[in-house]
Design a protein around this motif. Sequence first.
Motif, PDB file in Angstrom:
ATOM      1  N   TYR A  90       0.824  -1.206   0.000  1.00  0.00           N
ATOM      2  CA  TYR A  90       0.000   0.000   0.000  1.00  0.00           C
ATOM      3  C   TYR A  90       0.862   1.262   0.000  1.00  0.00           C
ATOM      4  O   TYR A  90       0.571   2.229  -0.733  1.00  0.00           O
ATOM      5  CB  TYR A  90      -0.925   0.010   1.207  1.00  0.00           C
ATOM      6  CG  TYR A  90      -1.498   1.371   1.511  1.00  0.00           C
ATOM      7  CD1 TYR A  90      -2.410   1.972   0.649  1.00  0.00           C
ATOM      8  CD2 TYR A  90      -1.093   2.064   2.649  1.00  0.00           C
ATOM      9  CE1 TYR A  90      -2.921   3.229   0.920  1.00  0.00           C
ATOM     10  CE2 TYR A  90      -1.600   3.321   2.923  1.00  0.00           C
ATOM     11  CZ  TYR A  90      -2.516   3.903   2.055  1.00  0.00           C
ATOM     12  OH  TYR A  90      -3.007   5.149   2.321  1.00  0.00           O
ATOM     13  N   GLN A  94       0.521   4.116  -2.718  1.00  0.00           N
ATOM     14  CA  GLN A  94       0.147   5.478  -2.325  1.00  0.00           C
ATOM     15  C   GLN A  94       1.148   6.508  -2.841  1.00  0.00           C
ATOM     16  O   GLN A  94       0.772   7.654  -3.114  1.00  0.00           O
ATOM     17  CB  GLN A  94       0.047   5.571  -0.808  1.00  0.00           C
ATOM     18  CG  GLN A  94      -0.506   6.896  -0.315  1.00  0.00           C
ATOM     19  CD  GLN A  94      -0.444   7.027   1.178  1.00  0.00           C
ATOM     20  OE1 GLN A  94       0.509   6.560   1.809  1.00  0.00           O
ATOM     21  NE2 GLN A  94      -1.466   7.637   1.776  1.00  0.00           N
ATOM     22  N   VAL A 100      -5.277   7.384  -2.485  1.00  0.00           N
ATOM     23  CA  VAL A 100      -5.809   6.039  -2.287  1.00  0.00           C
ATOM     24  C   VAL A 100      -6.007   5.786  -0.794  1.00  0.00           C
ATOM     25  O   VAL A 100      -5.212   6.230   0.041  1.00  0.00           O
ATOM     26  CB  VAL A 100      -4.874   4.981  -2.925  1.00  0.00           C
ATOM     27  CG1 VAL A 100      -3.577   4.854  -2.134  1.00  0.00           C
ATOM     28  CG2 VAL A 100      -5.568   3.639  -3.019  1.00  0.00           C
ATOM     29  N   GLN A 101      -7.100   5.124  -0.441  1.00  0.00           N
ATOM     30  CA  GLN A 101      -7.418   4.829   0.956  1.00  0.00           C
ATOM     31  C   GLN A 101      -7.069   3.380   1.279  1.00  0.00           C
ATOM     32  O   GLN A 101      -7.147   2.502   0.412  1.00  0.00           O
ATOM     33  CB  GLN A 101      -8.893   5.084   1.232  1.00  0.00           C
ATOM     34  CG  GLN A 101      -9.313   6.534   1.008  1.00  0.00           C
ATOM     35  CD  GLN A 101     -10.753   6.778   1.392  1.00  0.00           C
ATOM     36  OE1 GLN A 101     -11.305   6.152   2.294  1.00  0.00           O
ATOM     37  NE2 GLN A 101     -11.400   7.712   0.688  1.00  0.00           N
ATOM     38  N   TYR A 102      -6.729   3.142   2.539  1.00  0.00           N
ATOM     39  CA  TYR A 102      -6.333   1.792   2.956  1.00  0.00           C
ATOM     40  C   TYR A 102      -7.194   1.335   4.121  1.00  0.00           C
ATOM     41  O   TYR A 102      -7.352   2.056   5.110  1.00  0.00           O
ATOM     42  CB  TYR A 102      -4.866   1.765   3.347  1.00  0.00           C
ATOM     43  CG  TYR A 102      -4.317   0.362   3.584  1.00  0.00           C
ATOM     44  CD1 TYR A 102      -4.481  -0.636   2.633  1.00  0.00           C
ATOM     45  CD2 TYR A 102      -3.652   0.049   4.754  1.00  0.00           C
ATOM     46  CE1 TYR A 102      -3.987  -1.912   2.834  1.00  0.00           C
ATOM     47  CE2 TYR A 102      -3.140  -1.223   4.964  1.00  0.00           C
ATOM     48  CZ  TYR A 102      -3.317  -2.199   4.009  1.00  0.00           C
ATOM     49  OH  TYR A 102      -2.820  -3.481   4.207  1.00  0.00           O
ATOM     50  N   TYR A 103      -7.745   0.136   4.007  1.00  0.00           N
ATOM     51  CA  TYR A 103      -8.522  -0.500   5.060  1.00  0.00           C
ATOM     52  C   TYR A 103      -7.672  -1.649   5.600  1.00  0.00           C
ATOM     53  O   TYR A 103      -7.657  -2.757   5.051  1.00  0.00           O
ATOM     54  CB  TYR A 103      -9.858  -1.003   4.508  1.00  0.00           C
ATOM     55  CG  TYR A 103     -10.698   0.091   3.883  1.00  0.00           C
ATOM     56  CD1 TYR A 103     -11.695   0.723   4.607  1.00  0.00           C
ATOM     57  CD2 TYR A 103     -10.469   0.505   2.562  1.00  0.00           C
ATOM     58  CE1 TYR A 103     -12.470   1.740   4.040  1.00  0.00           C
ATOM     59  CE2 TYR A 103     -11.232   1.516   1.989  1.00  0.00           C
ATOM     60  CZ  TYR A 103     -12.223   2.126   2.735  1.00  0.00           C
ATOM     61  OH  TYR A 103     -12.981   3.123   2.169  1.00  0.00           O
ATOM     62  N   ARG A 104      -6.959  -1.356   6.673  1.00  0.00           N
ATOM     63  CA  ARG A 104      -5.908  -2.268   7.129  1.00  0.00           C
ATOM     64  C   ARG A 104      -6.448  -3.640   7.520  1.00  0.00           C
ATOM     65  O   ARG A 104      -5.884  -4.672   7.149  1.00  0.00           O
ATOM     66  CB  ARG A 104      -5.151  -1.639   8.304  1.00  0.00           C
ATOM     67  CG  ARG A 104      -3.970  -2.464   8.812  1.00  0.00           C
ATOM     68  CD  ARG A 104      -3.215  -1.709   9.890  1.00  0.00           C
ATOM     69  NE  ARG A 104      -2.582  -0.512   9.352  1.00  0.00           N
ATOM     70  CZ  ARG A 104      -1.351  -0.504   8.849  1.00  0.00           C
ATOM     71  NH1 ARG A 104      -0.632  -1.617   8.819  1.00  0.00           N
ATOM     72  NH2 ARG A 104      -0.839   0.611   8.384  1.00  0.00           N
ATOM     73  N   CYS A 109      -7.177  -1.698  -0.524  1.00  0.00           N
ATOM     74  CA  CYS A 109      -6.968  -0.277  -0.805  1.00  0.00           C
ATOM     75  C   CYS A 109      -7.904   0.124  -1.937  1.00  0.00           C
ATOM     76  O   CYS A 109      -8.236  -0.691  -2.803  1.00  0.00           O
ATOM     77  CB  CYS A 109      -5.510   0.044  -1.109  1.00  0.00           C
ATOM     78  SG  CYS A 109      -4.846  -0.581  -2.649  1.00  0.00           S
TER      79      CYS A 109
END
Length: 261
Positions: A90, A94, A100-104, A109
Amino acid sequence: MNHPDALRSLLELVAQGQLSPDGALDKLKYFDFEPVGDFARVDHHRTLRTGFPEVIWGPGKTPDQIAGIMAAMRQRHLVVMATRIEPEVYSQVQAQIPDVQYYRSARICAAIHPDFAGVQYPGTIGILSAGTADLAVAEEAAVTAELCGFQVQRLWDVGVAGIHRLLNNRHVIDAADVLIVVAGMEGALPSVVAGLADCPVVAVPTSVGYGASFQGLAALLTMLNSCAAGIGVMNIDNGFGAAILAGQILRTAVKLNARAD
């Protein structure tokens, strides 16, 4: 649009009355793809055929390839999603796509356009996990469903080893229009839930468990052999696939209601 000559010919057929607009739309469903470098061909019209855009499978791709595909897709799609993205990957994506968003927890992403409206479809997908160790798969399902425009209600850590936790949250089961139930070990939770629910249950076995669980195979077999009716079973750890199936069920209900009207 790729292949402008072919598209022009198609439009001329419609203008001449030799092809109906519906016939042209049917042809367009299989028409458009975009080469990205020498490593990918993005299927932009998958949404027309299936209702959902193409999603990038992260493992096996380099960060540069993932970023290149996302950059191409975001020109035409409000949400571009990549699954099974580790934090270090990620960070490299990025660097090329800053917003860009990240959902850990979900390892997803996504490049999300400001015009994305969030919930777009009626109905609720309830997502249950048996244990905390199942959360990565459960969150993959939850985030996928939300990014596809569905309302999600989460209920974590309600496995059968402490079944009172599930029974004290019957309202989540009762409120759902489709349920996704994620469990490892012996995988018994979907059978219990299906015995309480009046809606479809999508069961997802996870690779959580001791040696005899065979990395999720035991849970998979339990779910396939369930005596409770109304269960569909996904492959091991496939939270993404469960969310898409649940979404298709809700979208089918919308289409049927529209026909009835």
